[in-house]
Design an enzyme around this catalytic site. Structure first.
Site, PDB file in Angstrom:
ATOM      1  N   ARG A  58       5.783   1.026  -2.260  1.00  0.00           N
ATOM      2  CA  ARG A  58       4.575   1.118  -1.672  1.00  0.00           C
ATOM      3  C   ARG A  58       3.815   2.195  -2.401  1.00  0.00           C
ATOM      4  NH1 ARG A  58       3.765   1.364   3.402  1.00  0.00           N
ATOM      5  NH2 ARG A  58       4.678  -0.059   4.225  1.00  0.00           N
ATOM      6  N   ALA A 102       0.804  -1.111  -0.128  1.00  0.00           N
ATOM      7  CA  ALA A 102      -0.101   0.320  -0.037  1.00  0.00           C
ATOM      8  C   ALA A 102       1.160   1.420   0.350  1.00  0.00           C
ATOM      9  CB  ALA A 102      -1.072  -0.273   1.270  1.00  0.00           C
ATOM     10  N   CYS A 103       0.245   2.668  -0.089  1.00  0.00           N
ATOM     11  CA  CYS A 103       0.818   3.745   0.420  1.00  0.00           C
ATOM     12  C   CYS A 103       1.855   3.783   1.080  1.00  0.00           C
ATOM     13  CB  CYS A 103      -0.056   4.713   0.332  1.00  0.00           C
ATOM     14  SG  CYS A 103      -1.586   4.755  -0.574  1.00  0.00           S
ATOM     15  N   GLY A 104       2.705   4.500   0.753  1.00  0.00           N
ATOM     16  CA  GLY A 104       3.783   5.143   1.343  1.00  0.00           C
ATOM     17  C   GLY A 104       3.428   6.699   1.714  1.00  0.00           C
TER      18      GLY A 104
END
Length: 358
Positions: free
Chosen positions: A40, A11-13
């Site tokens: 990410r 998932a996102c960073g």
């Protein structure tokens, strides 16, 4: 390759860095930090927020407008010029050779509210929100993505290095920077849907998924906040503005609204504390944020991190002199500063806060 499947679905960073002494520094540091969290994101969104950016126009609202339709610029200008005094305007400078595909146009207006009639009873901030919501809802192809004073949001479709190169982020200076690399899950990857999300000087970068988005969104509409950018994180920016600016609640209380203790935990509390948490759950139940999430939130003078109550998304904080950092991972922090004064992991639902030294 931009959209390969050979990656870690983690998932996102997110990353934030603040100089609590108020010293401004280049965006180079945060671009380097984000480059270390390549896995990410997947190239479908990235962005940056910077505070202390527009010293020359620091007393005016800086409206960053994304024009997804080349024919809409005149319509936006007419609306803004009818509702604000424009002290300066230009196209946001970009690098046309950057590795981004089919970017929209970005323009910015430095403005002061021009209130008339019954709108004179609104505060300047509430007036600006009303006008931002009108543009984003009713002018097709135009979105105001940033509307605070002496700060700005720059975002789009690409990896962080691409978006940084496009907006020439390293040439800007500020005392707070936040950044995001996106891995869209249930929502489209488009320029308006990239993080940070912002209203006034609030910005939010988010890792995770908000399963209560529909409930949160409908509640916020009662207070004049409308989600138009097709991404769940948008509600978080409006929640913080509603609870902290308009209602004056401290982050320590707001954290217990968004990420409250479990009911069985509340039942075990002393009576006074139990009644307090029950009241929060009853009054603000539509603002409980369900799902796995971690956010970094900033406004002038303050940056904080917060996760869901059982910390299903990672968050690490560190201090180095007057610098305070929050990150999805410890690695970018150690990359920037191999030796830090302090590094720690917050508990779920407990905010970690950095404030400007007075």
């Amino acid at each position: 390759m931009r959209f390969n499947d050979d990656k870690d679905f983690s998932a996102c960073g997110i990353f934030g860095i603040m100089d609590r002494a108020g010293r401004r520094f280049s965006g180079k540091l945060i671009v380097e930090a984000m480059s270390l969290m390549k896995v990410r994101g997947n190239g479908l969104g990235a962005g940056f927020a910077v505070y202390g950016l527009y010293k020359k126009f620091k007393d005016y609202y800086a409206l960053h407008v994304m024009l997804d339709n080349k024919d809409v610029k005149e319509k936006v200008y007419n609306y803004i010029s009818q509702n604000f005094d424009i002290v300066y305007e230009d196209e946001i400078p970009v690098n046309d050779k950057a590795n981004v595909v089919d970017p929209p146009k970005f323009v910015r207006y430095f403005v002061a509210p021009r209130k008339r009639g019954t709108e004179k009873s609104l505060s300047d901030d509430d007036y600006v929100i009303k006008k931002v919501m009108y543009v984003n809802r009713h002018i097709d192809g135009a979105y105001i993505i940033s509307s605070g004073k002496n700060m700005g949001v720059f975002k789009g479709v690409g990896f962080p290095e691409d978006i940084a190169d496009f907006f020439m982020i390293e040439e800007y200076r500020g005392y707070i920077w936040t950044a995001h690399t996106r891995f869209p899950t249930n929502t489209p990857g488009w320029w308006g849907g990239a993080h940070p999300f912002s209203i006034l000087d609030w910005t939010v970068v988010h890792n995770g998924e908000i399963s209560s988005y529909g409930t949160n969104k409908r509640y916020l509409e009662m207070f004049g906040y409308y989600s138009t950018l097709k991404t769940d994180t948008e509600v978080m920016a409006y929640i913080f503005d509603l609870l902290m600016r308009r209602q004056g609640l401290p982050i320590e209380v707001v954290a217990k609204i968004l990420a409250p203790p479990m009911w069985e935990e509340i039942e075990r509390m002393p009576e006074k504390e139990r009644n307090f948490y029950k009241a929060l759950r009853m009054v603000y139940s539509p603002l409980l944020v369900n799902g796995p999430w971690a956010v970094i939130v900033a406004r002038h003078g303050e940056m904080f991190g917060l996760t869901d109550r059982i910390r299903l998304r990672p968050l690490t904080a560190a201090e180095k002199g007057s610098l305070f950092m929050i990150s999805s991972e410890e690695a970018p922090i150690r990359y920037l500063f191999p030796k830090v004064d302090k590094v720690y992991t917050p508990y779920g639902g407990e905010p970690i806060v950095a404030r400007l030294e007075r």
